[in-house]
Design a protein around this motif. Structure first.
Motif, PDB file in Angstrom:
ATOM      1  N   PRO A 113      -6.363   1.464  -6.253  1.00 42.89           N
ATOM      2  CA  PRO A 113      -6.106   1.272  -4.890  1.00 42.89           C
ATOM      3  C   PRO A 113      -5.658  -0.091  -4.668  1.00 42.89           C
ATOM      4  CG  PRO A 113      -8.476   1.311  -5.454  1.00 42.89           C
ATOM      5  CD  PRO A 113      -7.764   1.747  -6.594  1.00 42.89           C
ATOM      6  N   VAL A 114      -5.779  -1.315  -5.442  1.00 47.67           N
ATOM      7  CA  VAL A 114      -5.468  -2.327  -5.277  1.00 47.67           C
ATOM      8  C   VAL A 114      -4.023  -2.431  -5.510  1.00 47.67           C
ATOM      9  CG1 VAL A 114      -5.503  -4.961  -6.035  1.00 47.67           C
ATOM     10  CG2 VAL A 114      -7.735  -3.644  -6.041  1.00 47.67           C
ATOM     11  N   LEU A 115      -3.209  -1.849  -6.520  1.00 46.62           N
ATOM     12  CA  LEU A 115      -1.992  -1.603  -6.844  1.00 46.62           C
ATOM     13  C   LEU A 115      -1.406  -1.006  -5.751  1.00 46.62           C
ATOM     14  CD1 LEU A 115       0.426  -2.026  -8.872  1.00 46.62           C
ATOM     15  CD2 LEU A 115      -0.365  -0.145  -9.919  1.00 46.62           C
ATOM     16  N   SER A 116      -1.676  -0.008  -5.194  1.00 40.71           N
ATOM     17  CA  SER A 116      -1.283   0.885  -4.176  1.00 40.71           C
ATOM     18  C   SER A 116      -1.276  -0.124  -2.981  1.00 40.71           C
ATOM     19  CB  SER A 116      -2.033   1.926  -3.961  1.00 40.71           C
ATOM     20  OG  SER A 116      -2.435   2.837  -4.904  1.00 40.71           O
ATOM     21  N   THR A 117      -2.473  -0.829  -2.419  1.00 43.95           N
ATOM     22  CA  THR A 117      -2.089  -1.528  -1.451  1.00 43.95           C
ATOM     23  C   THR A 117      -1.082  -2.861  -1.472  1.00 43.95           C
ATOM     24  OG1 THR A 117      -4.585  -1.176  -0.981  1.00 43.95           O
ATOM     25  CG2 THR A 117      -3.515  -3.059   0.203  1.00 43.95           C
ATOM     26  N   SER A 118      -0.966  -3.287  -2.865  1.00 46.07           N
ATOM     27  CA  SER A 118      -0.087  -4.278  -3.074  1.00 46.07           C
ATOM     28  C   SER A 118       1.335  -3.760  -3.058  1.00 46.07           C
ATOM     29  CB  SER A 118      -0.213  -4.742  -4.551  1.00 46.07           C
ATOM     30  OG  SER A 118      -1.371  -5.348  -5.006  1.00 46.07           O
ATOM     31  N   LEU A 119       1.556  -2.442  -3.094  1.00 45.77           N
ATOM     32  CA  LEU A 119       3.000  -1.865  -2.851  1.00 45.77           C
ATOM     33  C   LEU A 119       3.477  -2.162  -1.367  1.00 45.77           C
ATOM     34  CD1 LEU A 119       3.031   1.101  -5.345  1.00 45.77           C
ATOM     35  CD2 LEU A 119       4.101  -0.886  -5.365  1.00 45.77           C
ATOM     36  N   TYR A 120       2.293  -1.793  -0.573  1.00 41.77           N
ATOM     37  CA  TYR A 120       2.265  -1.910   0.834  1.00 41.77           C
ATOM     38  C   TYR A 120       2.864  -3.272   1.497  1.00 41.77           C
ATOM     39  CZ  TYR A 120       0.579   2.687   2.312  1.00 41.77           C
ATOM     40  OH  TYR A 120       0.505   3.971   2.303  1.00 41.77           O
ATOM     41  N   PHE A 121       2.095  -4.456   0.690  1.00 40.52           N
ATOM     42  CA  PHE A 121       2.325  -5.997   0.868  1.00 40.52           C
ATOM     43  C   PHE A 121       3.878  -6.119   0.435  1.00 40.52           C
ATOM     44  CE2 PHE A 121      -2.352  -6.422   0.387  1.00 40.52           C
ATOM     45  CZ  PHE A 121      -2.596  -6.800   1.745  1.00 40.52           C
TER      46      PHE A 121
ATOM     47  N   LEU B  79      -4.320  -2.743   6.753  1.00 42.91           N
ATOM     48  CA  LEU B  79      -4.142  -2.301   5.347  1.00 42.91           C
ATOM     49  C   LEU B  79      -5.521  -2.348   4.606  1.00 42.91           C
ATOM     50  CD1 LEU B  79      -0.695  -3.637   4.149  1.00 42.91           C
ATOM     51  CD2 LEU B  79      -1.261  -1.371   4.675  1.00 42.91           C
ATOM     52  N   LEU B  80      -6.174  -3.386   4.584  1.00 45.09           N
ATOM     53  CA  LEU B  80      -7.418  -3.712   4.100  1.00 45.09           C
ATOM     54  C   LEU B  80      -8.410  -2.590   4.685  1.00 45.09           C
ATOM     55  CD1 LEU B  80      -8.963  -5.220   2.262  1.00 45.09           C
ATOM     56  CD2 LEU B  80      -9.753  -6.782   4.187  1.00 45.09           C
ATOM     57  N   MET B  81      -8.282  -2.347   6.059  1.00 49.17           N
ATOM     58  CA  MET B  81      -9.071  -1.400   6.832  1.00 49.17           C
ATOM     59  C   MET B  81      -8.822  -0.002   6.120  1.00 49.17           C
ATOM     60  SD  MET B  81     -11.775  -1.024   8.589  1.00 49.17           S
ATOM     61  CE  MET B  81     -11.853  -2.632   9.344  1.00 49.17           C
ATOM     62  N   LEU B  82      -7.398   0.317   5.943  1.00 52.77           N
ATOM     63  CA  LEU B  82      -7.108   1.659   5.299  1.00 52.77           C
ATOM     64  C   LEU B  82      -7.850   1.852   3.806  1.00 52.77           C
ATOM     65  CD1 LEU B  82      -5.292   4.094   5.304  1.00 52.77           C
ATOM     66  CD2 LEU B  82      -3.529   2.590   4.366  1.00 52.77           C
ATOM     67  N   SER B  83      -7.731   0.787   3.127  1.00 55.29           N
ATOM     68  CA  SER B  83      -8.258   1.007   1.617  1.00 55.29           C
ATOM     69  C   SER B  83      -9.658   1.023   1.930  1.00 55.29           C
ATOM     70  CB  SER B  83      -7.766  -0.174   0.785  1.00 55.29           C
ATOM     71  OG  SER B  83      -6.551  -0.389   0.616  1.00 55.29           O
ATOM     72  N   LEU B  84     -10.361   0.316   2.597  1.00 53.41           N
ATOM     73  CA  LEU B  84     -11.802   0.290   2.650  1.00 53.41           C
ATOM     74  C   LEU B  84     -12.392   1.475   3.176  1.00 53.41           C
ATOM     75  CD1 LEU B  84     -14.040  -1.974   2.396  1.00 53.41           C
ATOM     76  CD2 LEU B  84     -14.015  -2.347   4.778  1.00 53.41           C
ATOM     77  N   LEU B  85     -11.747   2.063   4.281  1.00 52.52           N
ATOM     78  CA  LEU B  85     -12.279   3.571   4.786  1.00 52.52           C
ATOM     79  C   LEU B  85     -12.231   4.681   3.600  1.00 52.52           C
ATOM     80  CD1 LEU B  85     -10.749   3.614   8.267  1.00 52.52           C
ATOM     81  CD2 LEU B  85     -12.934   2.781   7.520  1.00 52.52           C
ATOM     82  N   SER B  86     -10.980   4.639   2.967  1.00 53.92           N
ATOM     83  CA  SER B  86     -10.769   5.512   2.119  1.00 53.92           C
ATOM     84  C   SER B  86     -11.615   5.590   0.875  1.00 53.92           C
ATOM     85  CB  SER B  86      -9.306   5.720   1.733  1.00 53.92           C
ATOM     86  OG  SER B  86      -8.830   4.593   0.996  1.00 53.92           O
ATOM     87  N   GLU B  87     -11.758   4.383   0.222  1.00 52.34           N
ATOM     88  CA  GLU B  87     -12.243   4.228  -0.830  1.00 52.34           C
ATOM     89  C   GLU B  87     -13.987   4.225  -0.618  1.00 52.34           C
ATOM     90  OE1 GLU B  87     -11.507   3.993  -3.843  1.00 52.34           O
ATOM     91  OE2 GLU B  87      -9.460   4.080  -3.184  1.00 52.34           O
ATOM     92  N   SER B  88     -14.485   3.797   0.539  1.00 54.32           N
ATOM     93  CA  SER B  88     -15.769   3.787   0.676  1.00 54.32           C
ATOM     94  C   SER B  88     -16.040   5.382   0.890  1.00 54.32           C
ATOM     95  CB  SER B  88     -16.152   3.405   2.165  1.00 54.32           C
ATOM     96  OG  SER B  88     -16.227   1.879   2.126  1.00 54.32           O
ATOM     97  N   ILE B  89     -15.425   6.230   1.606  1.00 55.52           N
ATOM     98  CA  ILE B  89     -15.444   7.569   1.580  1.00 55.52           C
ATOM     99  C   ILE B  89     -15.706   8.198   0.283  1.00 55.52           C
ATOM    100  CG2 ILE B  89     -14.836   9.759   2.785  1.00 55.52           C
ATOM    101  CD1 ILE B  89     -13.847   8.254   5.216  1.00 55.52           C
TER     102      ILE B  89
ATOM    103  N   ALA C 142      -3.208 -10.198  -1.453  1.00 53.00           N
ATOM    104  CA  ALA C 142      -2.334 -10.318  -0.376  1.00 53.00           C
ATOM    105  C   ALA C 142      -1.772 -11.843  -0.438  1.00 53.00           C
ATOM    106  CB  ALA C 142      -3.179 -10.109   0.846  1.00 53.00           C
ATOM    107  N   ARG C 143      -2.492 -12.789  -0.891  1.00 52.43           N
ATOM    108  CA  ARG C 143      -2.197 -14.166  -0.808  1.00 52.43           C
ATOM    109  C   ARG C 143      -0.889 -14.308  -1.662  1.00 52.43           C
ATOM    110  NH1 ARG C 143      -3.432 -17.733   2.513  1.00 52.43           N
ATOM    111  NH2 ARG C 143      -5.765 -17.408   2.518  1.00 52.43           N
ATOM    112  N   LEU C 144      -0.611 -13.567  -2.659  1.00 55.36           N
ATOM    113  CA  LEU C 144       0.440 -13.631  -3.625  1.00 55.36           C
ATOM    114  C   LEU C 144       1.585 -13.269  -2.766  1.00 55.36           C
ATOM    115  CD1 LEU C 144      -0.831 -11.904  -6.710  1.00 55.36           C
ATOM    116  CD2 LEU C 144      -0.933 -14.490  -6.270  1.00 55.36           C
ATOM    117  N   PHE C 145       1.635 -12.483  -1.623  1.00 56.68           N
ATOM    118  CA  PHE C 145       2.689 -11.957  -1.028  1.00 56.68           C
ATOM    119  C   PHE C 145       2.879 -12.514   0.262  1.00 56.68           C
ATOM    120  CE2 PHE C 145       1.199  -8.676  -3.932  1.00 56.68           C
ATOM    121  CZ  PHE C 145       2.513  -8.515  -4.766  1.00 56.68           C
TER     122      PHE C 145
END
Length: 253
Positions: A28-36, A63-73, A125-128
């Motif tokens: 999930p971290v890698l997937s979100t990084s692609l969005y960034f 984007l953070l909320m998108l990952s948080l919701l999907s991963e929590s569920i 996200a700080r990297l991008f």
């Protein structure tokens, strides 16, 4: 309260995460990084500001909320579904632990995983993108509250699902579209009527709006309303879980 029982379930779930780090954390971290990279760096550099915030920084809460919701569920639903699927749920139900302690163990572990992913995404996200957090206390509060609420929601889905296909229906067909349509990549104030008014029926709008306020002090709806809607959903999940254990719905049947 049986603290040892809660810790046993919690540690078991966290150990499962450690055995699948690539799938549970890195993916999930890698997937979100692609969005960034795509939206934050490539597209964001060519777009103007939204409410005084650069586009790359503006989409971080969404984007953070998108990952948080999907991963929590996902974490919570699979955590309780697999024991039910394999039949080992009866060992948990026959152990000297109460329904509250069972939920605390599974939901606590799922929320912890989601929080770890959320923190890693923020650091990545700080990297991008350069961003700031105007209200760090409220940001952490929304982060924790959302992780707990949707981990409970995932727990309910795990109890409800009869197979692995049903386990993915609500996250993929309901939660993800609602998140994309809930202002993750735009402000709902940019929408014309009647779409702007209709969007307010999307519960994810209030989560993203409150979270974005914690970052930049801007929001599409009042932050008090965002907090109230999140608490309402939390109480609804608690009520459903109470009913599930009281009735034995798809647990003892």
């Amino acid at each position: 309260m049986n603290i040892n029982g809660i810790l046993a379930i919690y540690k078991f779930e966290m150990n499962r995460t450690r055995r699948t780090l690539m799938q549970s954390i890195a993916s999930p971290v890698l997937s979100t990084s692609l969005y960034f990279i795509v939206f934050g760096t490539a597209i964001g550099s060519r777009m103007g500001e939204i409410d005084g915030v650069g586009y790359g920084a503006f989409i971080i809460p969404g984007l953070l909320m998108l990952s948080l919701l999907s991963e929590s569920i996902s974490n919570a639903s699979f955590g309780i579904f697999f024991p039910k699927f394999s039949g080992t749920i009866y060992e948990v139900l026959s152990a000297p632990v109460s329904p509250f302690e069972i939920v605390a163990g599974y939901v606590g572990a799922a929320a912890t995983k989601s929080l770890i992913i959320g923190v890693l995404i923020l650091l990545t996200a700080r990297l991008f993108v350069d961003y700031s957090i105007a209200h760090p206390f409220w940001m952490l509060g929304f982060l924790l509250l959302t992780a707990l609420t949707f981990s409970m929601f995932g727990f309910i889905i795990g109890i409800w699902a009869n197979d692995f296909q049903q386990l993915q229906v609500i996250p993929l067909m309901v939660i993800t579209p609602l998140t994309f349509l809930g202002g993750a990549f735009y402000s709902i104030n940019m929408l014309p009527e009647p779409w702007q008014s209709l969007t307010l029926f999307n519960p994810v709008v209030y989560l993203i709006s409150g979270f974005r306020w914690a970052f930049y002090g801007i929001s599409d709806v009042a932050v008090g309303l965002s907090l109230g809607m999140t608490l309402l959903f939390l109480l609804t999940c608690l009520g459903l879980i109470w009913w599930i254990f009281r009735s034995g719905y798809r647990i003892k049947q």
